[in-house]
Design a protein around this motif. Structure first.
Motif, short mmCIF file in Angstrom:
data_model
loop_
_atom_site.label_atom_id
_atom_site.label_comp_id
_atom_site.label_asym_id
_atom_site.label_seq_id
_atom_site.Cartn_x
_atom_site.Cartn_y
_atom_site.Cartn_z
N LYS A 128 36.83 14.47 110.39
CA LYS A 128 37.24 15.61 109.59
C LYS A 128 36.69 15.47 108.16
CE LYS A 128 41.64 15.14 110.08
NZ LYS A 128 43.09 15.33 110.08
N PRO A 129 36.40 16.59 107.50
CA PRO A 129 35.88 16.53 106.12
C PRO A 129 36.79 15.77 105.16
CG PRO A 129 35.63 18.74 106.99
CD PRO A 129 36.42 17.95 108.02
N VAL A 130 38.11 15.89 105.34
CA VAL A 130 39.02 15.18 104.44
C VAL A 130 38.91 13.67 104.63
CG1 VAL A 130 41.09 15.25 105.89
CG2 VAL A 130 41.33 15.26 103.42
N ASP A 131 38.71 13.23 105.87
CA ASP A 131 38.52 11.80 106.13
C ASP A 131 37.21 11.31 105.52
OD1 ASP A 131 40.93 11.47 107.56
OD2 ASP A 131 39.97 12.20 109.39
N GLU A 132 36.17 12.12 105.63
CA GLU A 132 34.88 11.76 105.03
C GLU A 132 35.00 11.64 103.52
OE1 GLU A 132 31.86 14.51 106.31
OE2 GLU A 132 32.25 14.08 108.43
N TYR A 133 35.79 12.53 102.93
CA TYR A 133 36.01 12.48 101.48
C TYR A 133 36.60 11.12 101.08
CZ TYR A 133 37.99 13.42 96.88
OH TYR A 133 38.32 13.35 95.54
N PHE A 134 37.63 10.69 101.78
CA PHE A 134 38.27 9.42 101.44
C PHE A 134 37.31 8.24 101.64
CE2 PHE A 134 42.32 11.78 102.42
CZ PHE A 134 42.77 11.79 101.11
N ILE A 135 36.52 8.28 102.71
CA ILE A 135 35.58 7.19 102.98
C ILE A 135 34.52 7.08 101.88
CG2 ILE A 135 33.70 6.50 104.54
CD1 ILE A 135 35.51 7.48 106.85
N ARG A 136 34.13 8.20 101.30
CA ARG A 136 33.11 8.20 100.24
C ARG A 136 33.60 7.64 98.90
NH1 ARG A 136 32.29 13.65 101.80
NH2 ARG A 136 33.17 14.26 99.81
N GLN A 137 34.89 7.53 98.72
CA GLN A 137 35.43 7.09 97.42
C GLN A 137 35.24 5.59 97.22
OE1 GLN A 137 36.12 9.58 95.41
NE2 GLN A 137 35.74 10.84 97.22
N ILE A 195 43.99 3.88 96.40
CA ILE A 195 45.06 4.66 95.76
C ILE A 195 45.25 5.97 96.50
CG2 ILE A 195 45.73 5.90 93.67
CD1 ILE A 195 44.10 3.73 92.10
N MET A 196 44.15 6.66 96.77
CA MET A 196 44.24 7.95 97.45
C MET A 196 44.80 7.84 98.86
SD MET A 196 40.76 9.76 96.18
CE MET A 196 41.16 11.42 95.70
N LEU A 197 44.38 6.82 99.58
CA LEU A 197 44.90 6.63 100.94
C LEU A 197 46.39 6.32 100.92
CD1 LEU A 197 41.92 4.75 102.62
CD2 LEU A 197 42.67 7.11 103.04
N TYR A 198 46.83 5.56 99.93
CA TYR A 198 48.25 5.25 99.80
C TYR A 198 49.05 6.53 99.51
CZ TYR A 198 52.59 3.37 97.92
OH TYR A 198 53.91 3.13 97.65
N GLN A 242 49.28 25.92 84.81
CA GLN A 242 50.35 25.77 85.80
C GLN A 242 50.38 24.37 86.41
OE1 GLN A 242 50.63 29.10 88.48
NE2 GLN A 242 50.77 27.76 90.22
N VAL A 243 49.23 23.77 86.62
CA VAL A 243 49.12 22.48 87.29
C VAL A 243 49.59 21.36 86.35
CG1 VAL A 243 47.50 20.81 88.30
CG2 VAL A 243 47.24 23.26 88.76
N ARG A 244 50.38 20.44 86.91
CA ARG A 244 50.77 19.23 86.21
C ARG A 244 50.44 18.06 87.13
NH1 ARG A 244 50.70 22.69 83.10
NH2 ARG A 244 52.26 23.32 81.58
N SER A 245 50.14 16.90 86.56
CA SER A 245 49.67 15.82 87.42
C SER A 245 50.14 14.45 86.97
CB SER A 245 48.14 15.85 87.50
OG SER A 245 47.57 15.61 86.23
N ILE A 246 49.97 13.52 87.88
CA ILE A 246 50.21 12.09 87.65
C ILE A 246 48.84 11.42 87.70
CG2 ILE A 246 51.29 10.01 88.55
CD1 ILE A 246 53.25 11.82 90.05
N GLN A 247 48.56 10.56 86.74
CA GLN A 247 47.30 9.83 86.74
C GLN A 247 47.58 8.39 87.18
OE1 GLN A 247 48.05 11.69 83.63
NE2 GLN A 247 47.08 13.39 84.68
N LEU A 248 46.90 7.96 88.24
CA LEU A 248 47.12 6.63 88.80
C LEU A 248 45.86 5.79 88.67
CD1 LEU A 248 48.90 7.67 92.13
CD2 LEU A 248 49.97 6.91 90.01
N LYS A 249 45.98 4.68 87.96
CA LYS A 249 44.87 3.73 87.85
C LYS A 249 44.98 2.63 88.89
CE LYS A 249 43.98 4.56 83.00
NZ LYS A 249 43.85 4.01 81.67
N THR A 250 46.21 2.38 89.35
CA THR A 250 46.46 1.38 90.39
C THR A 250 47.55 1.91 91.32
OG1 THR A 250 48.25 0.21 89.26
CG2 THR A 250 45.99 -0.51 88.75
N ILE A 251 47.65 1.32 92.49
CA ILE A 251 48.73 1.69 93.41
C ILE A 251 50.09 1.38 92.78
CG2 ILE A 251 49.82 1.07 95.61
CD1 ILE A 251 47.01 0.77 96.80
N GLU A 252 50.14 0.30 92.03
CA GLU A 252 51.41 -0.12 91.41
C GLU A 252 51.90 0.87 90.36
OE1 GLU A 252 49.49 -3.25 93.46
OE2 GLU A 252 48.67 -2.21 91.71
#
Length: 125
Positions: free
Chosen positions: A2-11, A18-21, A88-98
């Motif tokens: 799937k394209p979403v899986d390919e996206y994660f593999i390319r990171q 972090i994204m997979l978690y 409208q969008v608000r976000s969390i910025q993650l540098k590490t899983i922790e």
């Protein structure tokens, strides 16, 4: 694949981990969420309405976990930031899983999902 899986593999690391978690937490917390690949990034929709997406902004060193209707819940969840003066969008910025408190993140997901389920429109500005 799937394209979403390919996206994660390319990171690159640490972004891929972090994204997979975050993806795993989203999918296990909200069984009715639908994962889609839109606008070149993974989106998580509730009742066909986009709720949250994952992105790596150019020139930044973090994963941006962006909540489409984040403005509606930012007072309840001060971890949400208004990056780049989004309307409208608000976000969390993650540098590490922790950097992610899973319990708080799950509460945030439940609140965002409730807003998505009950709203007539996704974009209201």
């Amino acid at each position: 694949m799937k394209p979403v899986d390919e996206y994660f593999i390319r990171q690159k690391e640490p972004y891929q981990s972090i994204m997979l978690y975050v993806r795993d937490v989203i999918l296990h917390t909200l069984p009715d969420v639908e994962e889609r690949y839109s606008y070149g990034v993974p989106f998580y929709n509730i009742r066909k309405k986009p709720m949250v997406y994952l992105n790596i902004l150019k020139g930044k060193n973090y994963v941006d976990v962006a909540f489409v209707q984040g403005i509606l819940i930012e007072k309840e969840f001060p971890i949400l930031k208004n990056h780049n003066n989004r309307k409208q969008v608000r976000s969390i910025q993650l540098k590490t899983i922790e950097d992610l408190d899973q319990e708080s993140f799950e509460a945030l997901l439940y609140a965002a999902a409730d807003h998505a389920r009950n709203s007539k429109k996704v974009w209201f500005f």
